[in-house]
Design a protein around this motif. Structure first.
Motif, PDB file in Angstrom:
ATOM      1  N   VAL A 256       8.172  -0.732  -9.009  1.00 41.00           N
ATOM      2  CA  VAL A 256       8.045  -0.205  -7.655  1.00 41.00           C
ATOM      3  C   VAL A 256       7.635  -1.362  -6.744  1.00 41.00           C
ATOM      4  O   VAL A 256       6.697  -2.096  -7.044  1.00 41.00           O
ATOM      5  CB  VAL A 256       7.001   0.930  -7.583  1.00 41.00           C
ATOM      6  CG1 VAL A 256       6.856   1.444  -6.159  1.00 41.00           C
ATOM      7  CG2 VAL A 256       7.382   2.066  -8.534  1.00 41.00           C
ATOM      8  N   ILE A 257       8.366  -1.501  -5.638  1.00 39.58           N
ATOM      9  CA  ILE A 257       8.102  -2.585  -4.689  1.00 39.58           C
ATOM     10  C   ILE A 257       8.135  -2.010  -3.274  1.00 39.58           C
ATOM     11  O   ILE A 257       9.084  -1.318  -2.902  1.00 39.58           O
ATOM     12  CB  ILE A 257       9.153  -3.707  -4.776  1.00 39.58           C
ATOM     13  CG1 ILE A 257       9.210  -4.292  -6.196  1.00 39.58           C
ATOM     14  CG2 ILE A 257       8.874  -4.804  -3.759  1.00 39.58           C
ATOM     15  CD1 ILE A 257      10.299  -5.323  -6.389  1.00 39.58           C
TER      16      ILE A 257
ATOM     17  N   ASP B 140       0.834  -1.205   0.000  1.00 36.12           N
ATOM     18  CA  ASP B 140       0.000   0.000   0.000  1.00 36.12           C
ATOM     19  C   ASP B 140       0.869   1.255   0.000  1.00 36.12           C
ATOM     20  O   ASP B 140       0.574   2.233  -0.692  1.00 36.12           O
ATOM     21  CB  ASP B 140      -0.935   0.021   1.207  1.00 36.12           C
ATOM     22  CG  ASP B 140      -2.037  -1.019   1.134  1.00 36.12           C
ATOM     23  OD1 ASP B 140      -2.181  -1.684   0.080  1.00 36.12           O
ATOM     24  OD2 ASP B 140      -2.752  -1.172   2.144  1.00 36.12           O
ATOM     25  N   ALA B 141       1.945   1.234   0.767  1.00 36.32           N
ATOM     26  CA  ALA B 141       2.860   2.383   0.809  1.00 36.32           C
ATOM     27  C   ALA B 141       3.485   2.615  -0.563  1.00 36.32           C
ATOM     28  O   ALA B 141       3.653   3.765  -0.987  1.00 36.32           O
ATOM     29  CB  ALA B 141       3.946   2.165   1.868  1.00 36.32           C
TER      30      ALA B 141
ATOM     31  N   VAL C 192      14.527   0.079 -10.376  1.00 33.38           N
ATOM     32  CA  VAL C 192      13.655  -0.509  -9.352  1.00 33.38           C
ATOM     33  C   VAL C 192      13.635   0.445  -8.170  1.00 33.38           C
ATOM     34  O   VAL C 192      14.685   0.828  -7.656  1.00 33.38           O
ATOM     35  CB  VAL C 192      14.148  -1.901  -8.897  1.00 33.38           C
ATOM     36  CG1 VAL C 192      13.238  -2.469  -7.815  1.00 33.38           C
ATOM     37  CG2 VAL C 192      14.235  -2.855 -10.084  1.00 33.38           C
ATOM     38  N   ILE C 193      12.437   0.838  -7.764  1.00 37.90           N
ATOM     39  CA  ILE C 193      12.276   1.767  -6.651  1.00 37.90           C
ATOM     40  C   ILE C 193      11.716   0.988  -5.476  1.00 37.90           C
ATOM     41  O   ILE C 193      10.639   0.395  -5.577  1.00 37.90           O
ATOM     42  CB  ILE C 193      11.347   2.935  -7.026  1.00 37.90           C
ATOM     43  CG1 ILE C 193      11.934   3.682  -8.224  1.00 37.90           C
ATOM     44  CG2 ILE C 193      11.110   3.862  -5.833  1.00 37.90           C
ATOM     45  CD1 ILE C 193      10.979   4.628  -8.888  1.00 37.90           C
TER      46      ILE C 193
ATOM     47  N   GLU D  90       1.518   9.795  -5.053  1.00 39.05           N
ATOM     48  CA  GLU D  90       1.995  11.067  -4.523  1.00 39.05           C
ATOM     49  C   GLU D  90       3.334  11.507  -5.112  1.00 39.05           C
ATOM     50  O   GLU D  90       3.719  12.658  -4.963  1.00 39.05           O
ATOM     51  CB  GLU D  90       2.147  10.959  -3.004  1.00 39.05           C
ATOM     52  CG  GLU D  90       0.832  10.672  -2.307  1.00 39.05           C
ATOM     53  CD  GLU D  90       0.997  10.220  -0.864  1.00 39.05           C
ATOM     54  OE1 GLU D  90       2.146  10.108  -0.387  1.00 39.05           O
ATOM     55  OE2 GLU D  90      -0.034   9.976  -0.222  1.00 39.05           O
ATOM     56  N   GLY D  91       4.038  10.580  -5.776  1.00 41.82           N
ATOM     57  CA  GLY D  91       5.401  10.858  -6.219  1.00 41.82           C
ATOM     58  C   GLY D  91       5.501  11.565  -7.541  1.00 41.82           C
ATOM     59  O   GLY D  91       4.524  12.011  -8.127  1.00 41.82           O
TER      60      GLY D  91
END
Length: 145
Positions: A107-108, A15-16, A136-137, A23-24
Motif C-alpha cells: 500500500v502506497i 497517512d491516508a 499494489v494499492i 478503515e479498509g
C-alpha cells in the motif's frame, strides 16, 4: 497471517494510506503491517567527509520521523506493526522487502500529480507497480491533505 507493506515518506499521503488500511477491507484475520521508509543513499562526496556511523544515524533518524505518524495511526487501531528503516533506491527496496516478508499487498499513498510529473520526475509508486510480484494499492489523500 496476512502481511501488508506500507511504504511511507512521512507525508499526509502516507497517512491516508495508513487510514485506508485501518478503515479498509484488507484486514481479514491476523495482519502484520510492515511499515517501510527508504532514505536515499548519500553521494560519494558526502561519504568522503562524514563517517559511516553519522550517516547511519541520520538514516535512522529520518526514517523514525517519516514512520512516526503512520505507526501512530496503525497502533491506535491495535494492528501489529514492524518497522523497516532502509536506505537505497526506494522502489527496489520496497519490492525486495515485500518479497522477503511474502507480502499479500503493498500500500502506497500517492501524490496523484499526474503522468507529466511522473514522466519527468519518476514515480516510486509507478516503479513499484511495475516490479512488484503482489498487488499494489495506491491511495490518494483527500484534496485537503
Amino acid at each position: 497471517m496476512t502481511h501488508i507493506v506500507l511504504a511511507t515518506d512521512g507525508s499526509a499521503f502516507s497517512d491516508a494510506a495508513a487510514r485506508f488500511i485501518v478503515e479498509g477491507k484488507l484486514l481479514q484475520g491476523e495482519v502484520t503491517v510492515h511499515v517501510v521508509h527508504v532514505a536515499p543513499e548519500v553521494t560519494g562526496q558526502v561519504r568522503a567527509f562524514v563517517s559511516k556511523d553519522a550517516i547511519d544515524d541520520w538514516h535512522r533518524e529520518e526514517s523514525e520521523k517519516a514512520m512516526r505518524s503512520v505507526c501512530d495511526i496503525l497502533g491506535a487501531a491495535q494492528l501489529r506493526v514492524e518497522k523497516h528503516a532502509l536506505s537505497g533506491f526506494p522502489p527496489d527496496r520496497i519490492v525486495a522487502l515485500a518479497k522477503s516478508v511474502n507480502a499479500d499487498a503493498i500500500v502506497i499513498g500517492t501524490h496523484g500529480r499526474g503522468s507529466f510529473f511522473d514522466a519527468v520526475l519518476g514515480s516510486v509508486a509507478g516503479r513499484v507497480v511495475a516490479h512488484a510480484s503482489c498487488p499494489v494499492i495506491l491511495v490518494k489523500a483527500p484534496d485537503k491533505a
